[in-house]
Write a protein that holds these residues in place. Sequence first.
Motif, PDB file in Angstrom:
ATOM      1  N   ALA A   1      42.968  51.016 139.573  1.00  0.00           N
ATOM      2  CA  ALA A   1      42.923  51.472 138.285  1.00  0.00           C
ATOM      3  C   ALA A   1      43.950  51.707 137.213  1.00  0.00           C
ATOM      4  N   LYS A   2      45.153  51.943 137.651  1.00  0.00           N
ATOM      5  CA  LYS A   2      46.071  51.547 136.865  1.00  0.00           C
ATOM      6  C   LYS A   2      46.096  49.854 135.420  1.00  0.00           C
ATOM      7  N   CYS A   3      45.375  49.067 136.416  1.00  0.00           N
ATOM      8  CA  CYS A   3      45.347  47.621 135.304  1.00  0.00           C
ATOM      9  C   CYS A   3      44.276  48.072 134.164  1.00  0.00           C
ATOM     10  N   PHE A   4      43.017  49.304 135.293  1.00  0.00           N
ATOM     11  CA  PHE A   4      41.825  49.698 133.689  1.00  0.00           C
ATOM     12  C   PHE A   4      42.467  49.763 133.013  1.00  0.00           C
ATOM     13  N   SER A   5      43.071  50.912 133.835  1.00  0.00           N
ATOM     14  CA  SER A   5      43.514  51.664 132.116  1.00  0.00           C
ATOM     15  C   SER A   5      44.601  50.498 130.950  1.00  0.00           C
ATOM     16  N   ASN A   6      45.562  49.774 131.779  1.00  0.00           N
ATOM     17  CA  ASN A   6      45.972  49.146 130.625  1.00  0.00           C
ATOM     18  C   ASN A   6      45.736  48.317 130.174  1.00  0.00           C
ATOM     19  N   ALA A   7      44.039  48.169 130.420  1.00  0.00           N
ATOM     20  CA  ALA A   7      43.027  46.615 129.506  1.00  0.00           C
ATOM     21  C   ALA A   7      42.387  47.587 128.992  1.00  0.00           C
ATOM     22  N   GLY A   8      42.649  49.600 128.829  1.00  0.00           N
ATOM     23  CA  GLY A   8      41.755  49.786 127.993  1.00  0.00           C
ATOM     24  C   GLY A   8      40.252  50.125 129.059  1.00  0.00           C
ATOM     25  N   ILE A   9      39.882  50.443 129.862  1.00  0.00           N
ATOM     26  CA  ILE A   9      38.970  50.371 130.419  1.00  0.00           C
ATOM     27  C   ILE A   9      38.819  51.507 131.365  1.00  0.00           C
ATOM     28  N   TYR A  10      39.475  52.386 130.243  1.00  0.00           N
ATOM     29  CA  TYR A  10      39.099  53.776 131.092  1.00  0.00           C
ATOM     30  C   TYR A  10      38.313  54.612 132.096  1.00  0.00           C
ATOM     31  N   GLU A  11      37.141  53.599 131.679  1.00  0.00           N
ATOM     32  CA  GLU A  11      35.794  55.570 132.882  1.00  0.00           C
ATOM     33  C   GLU A  11      36.258  53.926 133.973  1.00  0.00           C
ATOM     34  N   GLU A  12      36.399  52.938 133.675  1.00  0.00           N
ATOM     35  CA  GLU A  12      36.749  52.330 135.029  1.00  0.00           C
ATOM     36  C   GLU A  12      38.070  53.353 136.171  1.00  0.00           C
ATOM     37  N   SER A  13      39.151  53.076 135.464  1.00  0.00           N
ATOM     38  CA  SER A  13      40.328  53.893 135.182  1.00  0.00           C
ATOM     39  C   SER A  13      39.461  54.858 136.465  1.00  0.00           C
ATOM     40  N   ILE A  14      39.269  55.856 135.624  1.00  0.00           N
ATOM     41  CA  ILE A  14      38.849  57.014 136.039  1.00  0.00           C
ATOM     42  C   ILE A  14      38.170  57.048 137.358  1.00  0.00           C
ATOM     43  N   ILE A  15      37.182  56.804 137.570  1.00  0.00           N
ATOM     44  CA  ILE A  15      36.401  56.854 138.470  1.00  0.00           C
ATOM     45  C   ILE A  15      37.399  55.828 140.036  1.00  0.00           C
ATOM     46  N   ASP A  16      38.541  54.562 139.468  1.00  0.00           N
ATOM     47  CA  ASP A  16      39.194  53.952 140.824  1.00  0.00           C
ATOM     48  C   ASP A  16      39.673  55.751 141.066  1.00  0.00           C
ATOM     49  N   TYR A  17      40.272  56.308 140.198  1.00  0.00           N
ATOM     50  CA  TYR A  17      41.539  57.684 140.446  1.00  0.00           C
ATOM     51  C   TYR A  17      40.494  58.454 141.038  1.00  0.00           C
ATOM     52  N   SER A  18      39.462  58.749 140.741  1.00  0.00           N
ATOM     53  CA  SER A  18      38.483  60.014 141.337  1.00  0.00           C
ATOM     54  C   SER A  18      38.387  59.560 143.029  1.00  0.00           C
ATOM     55  N   GLU A  19      37.853  58.282 143.504  1.00  0.00           N
ATOM     56  CA  GLU A  19      37.879  57.621 144.539  1.00  0.00           C
ATOM     57  C   GLU A  19      39.378  58.056 145.579  1.00  0.00           C
ATOM     58  N   ALA A  20      39.990  57.510 144.478  1.00  0.00           N
ATOM     59  CA  ALA A  20      41.998  57.639 145.343  1.00  0.00           C
ATOM     60  C   ALA A  20      41.622  58.658 145.450  1.00  0.00           C
ATOM     61  N   ILE A  21      41.347  59.599 144.967  1.00  0.00           N
ATOM     62  CA  ILE A  21      41.836  61.733 144.883  1.00  0.00           C
ATOM     63  C   ILE A  21      40.675  61.359 146.296  1.00  0.00           C
ATOM     64  N   SER A  22      39.050  61.017 146.583  1.00  0.00           N
ATOM     65  CA  SER A  22      38.842  62.010 147.413  1.00  0.00           C
ATOM     66  C   SER A  22      38.781  61.399 148.631  1.00  0.00           C
ATOM     67  N   ILE A  23      39.682  60.530 148.840  1.00  0.00           N
ATOM     68  CA  ILE A  23      40.650  59.556 149.817  1.00  0.00           C
ATOM     69  C   ILE A  23      41.787  60.302 150.122  1.00  0.00           C
ATOM     70  N   ASP A  24      42.675  60.698 149.161  1.00  0.00           N
ATOM     71  CA  ASP A  24      44.271  61.358 149.753  1.00  0.00           C
ATOM     72  C   ASP A  24      44.346  62.277 148.264  1.00  0.00           C
ATOM     73  N   SER A  25      43.974  63.634 148.584  1.00  0.00           N
ATOM     74  CA  SER A  25      43.525  64.672 147.919  1.00  0.00           C
ATOM     75  C   SER A  25      45.236  65.209 147.402  1.00  0.00           C
ATOM     76  N   THR A  26      46.204  64.587 148.183  1.00  0.00           N
ATOM     77  CA  THR A  26      47.956  65.084 148.436  1.00  0.00           C
ATOM     78  C   THR A  26      48.358  63.994 147.457  1.00  0.00           C
ATOM     79  N   ASN A  27      48.004  63.287 146.367  1.00  0.00           N
ATOM     80  CA  ASN A  27      48.454  62.618 145.875  1.00  0.00           C
ATOM     81  C   ASN A  27      48.875  62.693 143.968  1.00  0.00           C
ATOM     82  N   ALA A  28      50.006  63.635 143.908  1.00  0.00           N
ATOM     83  CA  ALA A  28      49.317  64.530 142.564  1.00  0.00           C
ATOM     84  C   ALA A  28      49.689  63.367 141.477  1.00  0.00           C
TER      85      ALA A  28
END
Length: 175
Positions: A40-67
């Motif tokens: 997700a960080k790479c997507f964001s750094n590449a300016g591909i924000y939609e994919e970044s948000i998708i990846d962070y959302s999936e990471a949150i669905s796995i571990d919602s305790t990582n702020a």
Amino acid sequence: FIRAQLFEGKYNYRAAISDYTKLMELTDIAYKSDLLSYRAKCFSNAGIYEESIIDYSEAISIDSTNAYYYGYRGDAKRLMGNYNGAKEDFTKAIGVEPRESWFYYRRGWIEEEFLKNNEAGLNDYNEAISINKEYAYTYLQRGRLYEVKLNNPIRAKEDYTSILSLDTIVLESGN
């Protein structure tokens, strides 16, 4: 993983994304949220924000305790211009990790700069500084708020002076 990190360090985000994707196919599910976050960080750094948000959302669905997943997703939303969504994510990050000043700093910036709520921004900057007095960017943002929007040059100068004392020696990443 090391190759992906090297690609990322050389700003070759597409190659890093490819390697992180392959790693997710090969590794145990226990590492998936971290790998999603790296990609997700790479997507964001590449300016591909939609994919970044998708990846962070999936990471949150796995571990919602990582702020930080919420915080970094909020930053991607900010970069897309979704300021209310960014504010919500930083608020969630604060709910999970209330002693991380960066979340208050970023939410304060969104509040005052993009949502035009100077009071909320000032409150968040003050909270960020109460938690971490070493992060120069918070003083910069608060000083700018005092100077430009709140017409308080004395308080602005105090914050700018604080920056000068902090930035002579790098004590905090980003200063």
